[in-house]
Design an enzyme around this catalytic site. Structure first.
Site, mmCIF file in Angstrom:
data_model
loop_
_atom_site.group_PDB
_atom_site.id
_atom_site.type_symbol
_atom_site.label_atom_id
_atom_site.label_comp_id
_atom_site.label_asym_id
_atom_site.label_seq_id
_atom_site.Cartn_x
_atom_site.Cartn_y
_atom_site.Cartn_z
ATOM 1 N N THR A 110 -8.598 6.552 -1.359
ATOM 2 C CA THR A 110 -9.989 6.138 -1.559
ATOM 3 C C THR A 110 -10.949 7.281 -1.246
ATOM 4 O O THR A 110 -12.091 7.272 -1.709
ATOM 5 C CB THR A 110 -10.352 4.919 -0.688
ATOM 6 O OG1 THR A 110 -9.974 5.180 0.669
ATOM 7 C CG2 THR A 110 -9.632 3.674 -1.191
ATOM 8 N N LYS A 137 0.834 14.345 2.222
ATOM 9 C CA LYS A 137 -0.531 14.660 1.797
ATOM 10 C C LYS A 137 -0.736 16.166 1.641
ATOM 11 O O LYS A 137 -1.735 16.613 1.112
ATOM 12 C CB LYS A 137 -1.531 14.064 2.785
ATOM 13 C CG LYS A 137 -1.501 12.530 2.787
ATOM 14 C CD LYS A 137 -2.462 11.952 3.817
ATOM 15 C CE LYS A 137 -2.368 10.430 3.880
ATOM 16 N NZ LYS A 137 -2.935 9.747 2.706
ATOM 17 N N LYS A 162 -14.695 8.478 -2.896
ATOM 18 C CA LYS A 162 -15.925 8.808 -2.153
ATOM 19 C C LYS A 162 -16.448 10.177 -2.570
ATOM 20 O O LYS A 162 -17.657 10.361 -2.758
ATOM 21 C CB LYS A 162 -15.640 8.767 -0.653
ATOM 22 C CG LYS A 162 -15.284 7.387 -0.132
ATOM 23 C CD LYS A 162 -14.596 7.438 1.224
ATOM 24 C CE LYS A 162 -13.942 6.108 1.532
ATOM 25 N NZ LYS A 162 -12.995 6.171 2.659
ATOM 26 N N HIS A 190 0.799 -1.229 0.000
ATOM 27 C CA HIS A 190 0.000 0.000 0.000
ATOM 28 C C HIS A 190 0.827 1.272 0.000
ATOM 29 O O HIS A 190 0.258 2.354 0.133
ATOM 30 C CB HIS A 190 -0.925 0.025 1.215
ATOM 31 C CG HIS A 190 -2.146 -0.823 1.069
ATOM 32 N ND1 HIS A 190 -3.282 -0.397 0.428
ATOM 33 C CD2 HIS A 190 -2.390 -2.091 1.465
ATOM 34 C CE1 HIS A 190 -4.186 -1.363 0.450
ATOM 35 N NE2 HIS A 190 -3.675 -2.397 1.076
ATOM 36 N N LYS A 246 -8.307 13.673 5.601
ATOM 37 C CA LYS A 246 -7.469 12.478 5.586
ATOM 38 C C LYS A 246 -6.458 12.625 6.706
ATOM 39 O O LYS A 246 -6.312 13.700 7.295
ATOM 40 C CB LYS A 246 -6.768 12.303 4.235
ATOM 41 C CG LYS A 246 -6.013 13.527 3.746
ATOM 42 C CD LYS A 246 -5.513 13.301 2.323
ATOM 43 C CE LYS A 246 -6.655 13.339 1.317
ATOM 44 N NZ LYS A 246 -6.505 12.418 0.216
#
Length: 814
Positions: A660, A557, A664, A363, A551
Site C-alpha cells: 500500500t 522486500k 501512497k 495477505h 517499509k
C-alpha cells in the site's frame, strides 16, 4: 442543525466557548496556564463532544433497523494520530484553526502532542486503519476488533550503527480517543483440560475444567465518517485479572506468589505487539494474544446480537466476521464453541451458521506468515478449541474423501491438522464463505500455487479485492497543498468521490497545472530536508532526486539490493573516471527489523555504515546522500510520501501480496520504480510504461526457479562483475565486516534473487535519472500518477467488499 451544515463563524464561536469551558472544567485554570499537552487534551475532549451524539445515534439506528453489521478482526490497527483526520471528517478543521488563531494558539503545535497509537507495525495494520476510515465514510455498518497494546512494537533507535529497540510507551499520557466500557467485559479461558461427558439421557456435553480465566475489558474508539453522521466503533480489548486481590492478609506466601504470577501473566497478554516468537514462551504468548481478542470479540458480538433477537437462527444474515489475515483464524472454532457450549446448539446447525458468517482475507504467500502451531502447545493452551478443530477436520476430511476417493495428496494438503501442527490458514478457508487475495496477481498466485488445492476444492470461495488507502489521510491530510491544487480543477467534490481524480488526466499537459505540482513537491521536499538536518545532521539539496524505500525490513522486500546498488554507484564515482551522476540522488530508507530477525538487522547496519561513509566524503560533491529515517511510522510517513520523487517497490516478483506504500507514493506524485509484483502490476496498468519504471524477473520466472531450480548464486557471483565487486566490499573492510550478509546471499542461494535482478536494477536507476533530466516530462509523469491513483482509494476497495462479500448497504444516520 448538524456540524456539517453550520457556517464557519458560528462554529468558531461555539468551539471557542466549548474549548474554554472544557479547559476550566478539566483543569481549573486559564488557557494561558495550560501546558501544550493539556491544551491538546482539551481540544480532543471538545472533538469528542461533537462525535458522541452521532455515535449514539449510529449504534441506535443500526439496532433499531436491524442492520447487518460487519466486524473486522485484525491483530493490528495502525491508526496514527487521529486529531487532524477527525477534524477533517467532522468538517471542523477550518473553524477550529480560526478559533485557535484568535486565542493565539497554533493547531500544528497541538498536533505534535498526540502520540502515534502503538496498535500496529506495518502494512497490515495501516490497511486495517484505512479500511475503518472508508467503512465509516461510506456510511457502512462495520466495526473493528483488536487488542489494546500497552506498548507498540518498539521505538527504534540507532546506536553505534545498529538498531536498538526500546519500549514504545505510547500510553504514558493516556489515549484521548478511547472510552473504557467495563460493563461490556467478557471472560476468556485458557489451559486446563477438556473432554466430552456422557449425560444420563445419553447426550454428550463438553466439559472444560481447571482453566485459567482472564477478564477482557473493551476500550472503544469512535471511527468518524467523512462529512456524514456515521460514527462506527473500533473495539480494543485489554486483559485484566479476574481474581480478587483484596484478601492478601489471609493468604500464605505461596498463594500470594501464585496470584502475583497470575497477574503478571495476564498483564503480558496485552503488553506488547508481536512478542518475539523465537522461543516456545514467545510462541505461546502470541497464540494467547490471538485467542484472547478473538474470543472476547466473538462473545461480545453474539451477546450484542441476542439483545435484539430471540435466537441465533438468523445470525449469519445479520453478522459478518471478517478475519484480516491468519492471526484471527481461530474465530472459526471459537464461534463454534460459543454456539455449542454457551447456547446448546447442535453441531450441524452451528457449523451451517459459522461457515456463512466468517470471511477471510489472505495477505501473504510467505510460508512463515501462513501460521502453523505445534499441536501439543495448541492443545495445552486451548484444549476445548483443539477438540472443536479436531472435529471440524474429521468431518471435513470425510467429505473430501467422499468427493475425491483415493486422492491422498489432496487430503494431506487440505487437512487442518497435519504433521503435528494446526494449520490455521486452512481452518480459515474451511470455515469461511469467502477467501480473497489483495491484488490480482496475489489472488492468482493463491489459486495457482499457495492454495491451489483449496481452490480445486472450493473454487467458488476465491475472489480478489485489490487493496486501497484512504485518500483523506494520505492526500487531504498529509498533503493539503496538493489537495487544494486538485480542488481548483475538480472542485472539492472529489474529496468525497476519489474516482473523480481520473478527470485530472485532461490537465497533465497543462503547463500552469504542472507548475503548481512542482511548487507543492519542492515545498514538501524542503520540509523533509529540514527534518533530516534536524534529526540526522545530513544536509541535502532539494534539487536532488528523492528516492525512497520505507517499509518493514525484510529480505523479500530487498532493501539489501537497494543499498548494494548505492555501494555500486559510490564505487563507480570513486574509481571510474568515465562515470558521472548528472543529477544528485538522496536515498531514503525507513523501517523496523523484527528484534529476532538477524539478517534484517544486519541490513540496517549496512545501510547505516554506507550512509556514514558516503555522507562524510567530500570528494563526491554530494552526488549521493543516504538517509536512514529512524523509527518510521504513520506520522513520519505523512511527511515522507508527499516529498518523494521515486517510489522504490522492489520486492521479489510473486512475494508482495499487494503493498500500500506504492499507492501512497503514487497518490502524491512519485514515480514507481518496481518489479511486477503485488499492486505494482495494477499501477503499471493505470499509468503505462512512460510513467513508471519496471525491471527484473516476472512472477512466473521466479516461481519456475523455485519449483524447478536451475539457479546458482555462486555462479552469479562469479560471472557478474557488478555483483562480485559490491559483495566483496561487504567483507574487505570498506564498510566494516558484513560477512554475515555475504554468507546469507550465497548460502541461501540468493533466495530472493537480489543478485540475479541486480543488473536490471542498475539499468532501471539509469532510466530514472534519464527521465528526471527532462523536468517537464517528469512533472507530466507525476501528474499522470496522481490522476490515476483514485482507483487505489480504500473507498473503492471497501465498496467492493460491501457489495461482493459482506452484502451490506450504506445507512443514512438521521
Amino acid at each position: 442543525m448538524s456540524v456539517i451544515e453550520r457556517d464557519i463563524d458560528t462554529m468558531k464561536e461555539e468551539l471557542k466557548q466549548r474549548f474554554i469551558v472544557t479547559a476550566q472544567i478539566n483543569y481549573g485554570r486559564e488557557l494561558s496556564d495550560l501546558t501544550p499537552h493539556e491544551l491538546y487534551e482539551t481540544l480532543a475532549q471538545v472533538v469528542k463532544q461533537y462525535t458522541s451524539e452521532n455515535w449514539i445515534k449510529t449504534n441506535k439506528q443500526y439496532q433499531e433497523r436491524d442492520e447487518k453489521q460487519v466486524y473486522y478482526f485484525s491483530i493490528e490497527f495502525l491508526m496514527g494520530r487521529l486529531l487532524n483526520t477527525n477534524l477533517i471528517n467532522l468538517d471542523l478543521k477550518n473553524a477550529l484553526k480560526a478559533m485557535l488563531t484568535e486565542l493565539d494558539l497554533d493547531i500544528h503545535d497541538l498536533y505534535k502532542e498526540e502520540s502515534d497509537a502503538g496498535l500496529g507495525n506495518g502494512g497490515l495494520g495501516r490497511l486495517a486503519a484505512c479500511f475503518l476510515d472508508s467503512m465509516a465514510s461510506l456510511a457502512l455498518p462495520a466495526h473493528g476488533c483488536g487488542i489494546r497494546y500497552q506498548y507498540g512494537l518498539f521505538e527504534q533507535k540507532v546506536v553505534n550503527g545498529q538498531q536498538v529497540e526500546i519500549p514504545d510507551n505510547w500510553l504514558k499520557n493516556g489515549f484521548a480517543w478511547e472510552f473504557r466500557k467495563p460493563n461490556k467485559s467478557v471472560k476468556v479461558r485458557f489451559d486446563g483440560e477438556a473432554y466430552m461427558r456422557i449425560n444420563d439421557d445419553g447426550s454428550a456435553s463438553a466439559v472444560h475444567e481447571g482453566y485459567t480465566e482472564v477478564m477482557a475489558v473493551p476500550y472503544d474508539v469512535p471511527v468518524i465518517g467523512y462529512k456524514n453522521r456515521t460514527v462506527n466503533t473500533l473495539r480494543l480489548w485489554n486483559a485484566e485479572a479476574t481474581q480478587d486481590f483484596s484478601d492478601y492478609a489471609t493468604l500464605t506466601n505461596d498463594e500470594i506468589k501464585a496470584r502475583q504470577e497470575y497477574r503478571n501473566q495476564v498483564n503480558k497478554i496485552t503488553e506488547i505487539l508481536y512478542p518475539n516468537d523465537s522461543t516456545t514462551e514467545g510462541k505461546r504468548l502470541r497464540l494467547v494474544q490471538e485467542y484472547f481478542f478473538v474470543s472476547a470479540g466473538v462473545q461480545s458480538i453474539v451477546r450484542h446480537y441476542l439483545h435484539s433477537h430471540d435466537d441465533l437462527s438468523a445470525f449469519a444474515d445479520k453478522v459478518c466476521i471478517h478475519i484480516n489475515d491468519t492471526h484471527p483464524a481461530v474465530a472459526v472454532a471459537e464461534l463454534m464453541r460459543v454456539f455449542l457450549d454457551d447456547y446448546g446448539m447442535e453441531w450441524e446447525a452451528a457449523w451451517e451458521i459459522t461457515r456463512h458468517t466468517v470471511a477471510y482475507t489472505n495477505h501473504t504467500i510467505l510460508p512463515e506468515a501462513l501460521e502453523k502451531w505445534d499441536r501439543k502447545l495448541f492443545k495445552s493452551l486451548l484444549p476445548r478449541i483443539d477438540m472443536i478443530i479436531d472435529e471440524i477436520n474429521r468431518r471435513f476430511l470425510y467429505e473430501v474423501r467422499s468427493r475425491f476417493p483415493g486422492d491422498d495428496e489432496l487430503v494431506k494438503e487440505l487437512s487442518i491438522l497435519q504433521d503435528g501442527q494446526v494449520h490455521t490458514a486452512r481452518l480459515a478457508v474451511v470455515g469461511s464463505f469467502s477467501v480473497n487475495g489483495v491484488a490480482r496477481l496475489h489472488s492468482n498466485i493463491l489459486k495457482e500455487s499457495t492454495m491451489k488445492y483449496f481452490y480445486k476444492y472450493y473454487p467458488e470461495k476465491f475472489n480478489n479485492k485489490t487493496n486501497g488507502i484512504t485518500h483523506r489521510r494520505w492526500l487531504i491530510s498529509a498533503n493539503n497543498a496538493l489537495a487544494h491544487v486538485i480542488d481548483d480543477k475538480l472542485t472539492r467534490q472529489w474529496r468525497g468521490n476519489p474516482g473523480m481524480m481520473k478527470q485530472l488526466n485532461q490537465y497533465v499537459d497543462d503547463a500552469a497545472f504542472l507548475k503548481l505540482l512542482d511548487k507543492v513537491k519542492r515545498a514538501r521536499k524542503r520540509a523533509l530536508s529540514q527534518y533530516v538536518w534536524s534529526h540526522n545532521k545530513v544536509r541535502i539539496k532539494i534539487d536532488s532526486i528523492f528516492d525512497v524505500q520505507v517499509k518493514r525490513i525484510h529480505s523479500y522486500k530487498r532493501q539489501l539490493m537497494n543499498i548494494m546498488h548505492i555501494m555500486y554507484q559510490y564505487d563507480r564515482l570513486k574509481n571510474d573516471p568515465n562515470y558521472d551522476m548528472p543529477v544528485p540522488v538522496v536515498y531514503f530508507f525507513g523501517g523496523k527489523a523484527a528484534p529476532g530477525y538477524f539478517i534484517a538487522k544486519e541490513t540496517i547496519s549496512l545501510i547505516l555504515a554506507v550512509a556514514n561513509k558516503i555522507n562524510t566524503d567530500p570528494s563526491i560533491d554530494g552526488k549521493i546522500k543516504v538517509v536512514f529515517l529512524e523509527n518510521f511510522g504513520v506520522s513520519l510517513g505523512e511527511m515522507v510520501y508527499p516529498a518523494a520523487d521515486v517510489s522504490e517497490q522492489i520486492s521479489t516478483a510473486s512475494k508482495e501480496a499487494s503493498g500500500t506504500g506504492n499507492m501512497k507514493f503514487m497518490m502524491n506524485g512519485a514515480v514507481t520504480l518496481g518489479t511486477m509484483d503485488g499492486a505494482n502490476v495494477e499501477i503499471h496498468e493505470q499509468v503505462g510504461d512512460d510513467n513508471c519504471v519496471i525491471f527484473g524477473m516476472r512472477s512466473e520466472e521466479v516461481i519456475n526457479l523455485y519449483e524447478h531450480g536451475g539457479y546458482s548464486a555462486w555462479d552469479e557471483y562469479n560471472t557478474n562483475a557488478n555483483v562480485r565487486r559490491v559483495m566483496n566490499q561487504m567483507t574487505d573492510g570498506t564498510y566494516g565486516n558484513f560477512q554475515s550478509l555475504f554468507d546469507y546471499l550465497v548460502n541461501s542461494n540468493d533466495e530472493f534473487f537480489i543478485m540475479k535482478d541486480f543488473n536490471a536494477y542498475i539499468e532501471a536507476h539509469e532510466e530514472i535519472v534519464r527521465r528526471y533530466q527532462d523536468h517537464n516530462a517528469w512533472l507530466r509523469s507525476c501528474a499522470v500518477n496522481i490522476a490515476n491513483s483514485g482507483i487505489f482509494s480504500s473507498d473503492r476497495t471497501i465498496a467492493q467488499y460491501a457489495e461482493d462479500i459482506w452484502h451490506i448497504r450504506p445507512v443514512d444516520i438521521k
